[in-house]
Structures are given as structure tokens and as C-alpha cells.
Design a protein around this motif. Structure first.
Motif, mmCIF file in Angstrom:
data_model
loop_
_atom_site.group_PDB
_atom_site.id
_atom_site.type_symbol
_atom_site.label_atom_id
_atom_site.label_comp_id
_atom_site.label_asym_id
_atom_site.label_seq_id
_atom_site.Cartn_x
_atom_site.Cartn_y
_atom_site.Cartn_z
ATOM 1 N N ARG A 19 0.844 -1.195 0.000
ATOM 2 C CA ARG A 19 0.000 0.000 0.000
ATOM 3 C C ARG A 19 0.879 1.244 0.000
ATOM 4 O O ARG A 19 1.798 1.369 0.797
ATOM 5 C CB ARG A 19 -0.894 -0.001 1.239
ATOM 6 N N SER A 20 0.577 2.173 -0.888
ATOM 7 C CA SER A 20 1.269 3.462 -0.930
ATOM 8 C C SER A 20 0.498 4.452 -0.063
ATOM 9 O O SER A 20 -0.729 4.558 -0.161
ATOM 10 C CB SER A 20 1.331 3.966 -2.375
ATOM 11 N N SER A 21 1.224 5.162 0.772
ATOM 12 C CA SER A 21 0.596 6.073 1.730
ATOM 13 C C SER A 21 1.368 7.386 1.792
ATOM 14 O O SER A 21 2.559 7.439 1.445
ATOM 15 C CB SER A 21 0.580 5.392 3.107
ATOM 16 N N VAL A 22 0.693 8.423 2.259
ATOM 17 C CA VAL A 22 1.317 9.737 2.444
ATOM 18 C C VAL A 22 1.092 10.192 3.881
ATOM 19 O O VAL A 22 0.077 9.866 4.493
ATOM 20 C CB VAL A 22 0.742 10.788 1.467
ATOM 21 N N HIS B 61 0.944 14.302 -3.860
ATOM 22 C CA HIS B 61 0.539 15.611 -3.337
ATOM 23 C C HIS B 61 -0.981 15.706 -3.211
ATOM 24 O O HIS B 61 -1.496 16.197 -2.202
ATOM 25 C CB HIS B 61 1.074 16.738 -4.213
ATOM 26 N N ASP B 62 -1.702 15.255 -4.234
ATOM 27 C CA ASP B 62 -3.162 15.294 -4.184
ATOM 28 C C ASP B 62 -3.693 14.420 -3.048
ATOM 29 O O ASP B 62 -4.643 14.796 -2.352
ATOM 30 C CB ASP B 62 -3.775 14.857 -5.513
ATOM 31 N N ALA B 63 -3.085 13.258 -2.855
ATOM 32 C CA ALA B 63 -3.503 12.360 -1.772
ATOM 33 C C ALA B 63 -3.303 13.026 -0.417
ATOM 34 O O ALA B 63 -4.183 12.964 0.451
ATOM 35 C CB ALA B 63 -2.722 11.046 -1.842
ATOM 36 N N HIS C 207 -5.917 5.129 -6.439
ATOM 37 C CA HIS C 207 -5.528 4.913 -7.831
ATOM 38 C C HIS C 207 -5.736 6.196 -8.642
ATOM 39 O O HIS C 207 -6.780 6.833 -8.554
ATOM 40 C CB HIS C 207 -6.345 3.765 -8.438
ATOM 41 N N GLY C 208 -4.716 6.582 -9.412
ATOM 42 C CA GLY C 208 -4.795 7.765 -10.260
ATOM 43 C C GLY C 208 -4.540 9.082 -9.542
ATOM 44 O O GLY C 208 -4.638 10.149 -10.151
#
Length: 156
Positions: free
Chosen positions: A4-7, A45-47, A40-41
Motif C-alpha cells: 500500500r502506498s501512503s502519504v 501531493h493530491d492524496a 488509484h490515479g
């Protein structure tokens, strides 16, 4: 199991770190940086901007990428059965709040989120804060020395 990619966002003001306070009956209160999963997509930065609105209620300015951190659940003592299948890659950015008057009025806080707390950096190790492996870096950030793209590894 997928990775999982996280910010996560690091906001420091007056030598205090902005944290999300969560609570569960098994462990009590714990604290973490604002942020969450990348959709996804969605750019990183947006996340992060979306997560701050959802959890904190504030818009942010993203200043600089600071850390890449992994959490591989099976590698950490005391991980629950659920955690053993967890692998998260966190992208951590130093941020600044743009509209602090909305703080604590998140549009979609996590179910276990019970509030927002500013914790003095000097006292952070006294709290159940995750990822604790980053605590030593926060003093440097508060003094203006921001790391640039440091891979901190699998820390909790």
C-alpha cells in the motif's frame, strides 16, 4: 497481499508536532501523523491534500519531501495477526497549514480518530507515537534542517 502506498504530513509549529489521536479498546490511545492511503490515479501531493482535509479539516502547503518509510508488519514485535500481512510504503512531506482556523473539523475522519493534538517534540517519546523511529528527526526539522528524501527503512 499488495503493498500500500501512503502519504503523511509533518507539521511543526512552536516546537510542537501536529498529530492524529486514535483510540481502541485493546491498546488505548496512540498518535500518528496525518495522512493515509493513496488512491488509484492520485498523485502523492493530491492524496496528502485530500487526507488533510478529511482528517484535520485544513488545506496545506507541501514544502518538501523528507522521508520514505516502510512498515512491514511481520517484522515488528507484538504485531497482530492482521498486521503480519501489512506492507505500507509511507511518503512523508513537511507541510504548513494554510487555514488553521478549520483545524479539527475534518470532512471524513477515520473511524477510530478521536481528535487532533499538538505534542511538544521534547515529550513525543512519552506518548504511544508511530512511527517512533522518526522522533529523532523532528528536532532537526523544527530548527529548520529538513532532510531531503531520506530512506529510513522498516521502522515503527
Amino acid at each position: 497481499m499488495k503493498v500500500r502506498s501512503s502519504v503523511k504530513g509533518i507539521v511543526i509549529k512552536d516546537q510542537q508536532l501536529l498529530t492524529i489521536k486514535k483510540y481502541d479498546d485493546s491498546f488505548g490511545a496512540d498518535y500518528s501523523l496525518p495522512g493515509g492511503g493513496q488512491e488509484h490515479g492520485e498523485t502523492l501531493h493530491d492524496a496528502l491534500k485530500r487526507e488533510f482535509l478529511e482528517e484535520i479539516g485544513c488545506r496545506i502547503e507541501i514544502k518538501q519531501f523528507a522521508f520514505l518509510r516502510e512498515y512491514i508488519g511481520r517484522n515488528h514485535h507484538g504485531s497482530s495477526q492482521v498486521d503480519t500481512n501489512t506492507h505500507v510504503v509511507d511518503h512523508l512531506f513537511v507541510c504548513e497549514l494554510l487555514d488553521e482556523h478549520w483545524i479539527g473539523k475534518g470532512t471524513a475522519p477515520d473511524e477510530d480518530e478521536v481528535g487532533i493534538e499538538w505534542i511538544p517534540i521534547s515529550q513525543l517519546s512519552q506518548f504511544r507515537f508511530f512511527p517512533a523511529g522518526l522522533i529523532p528527526y523532528f528536532k532537526d526539522i523544527a530548527s529548520g534542517s529538513i532532510p531531503q528524501g531520506v530512506y529510513v527503512g522498516d521502522v515503527n
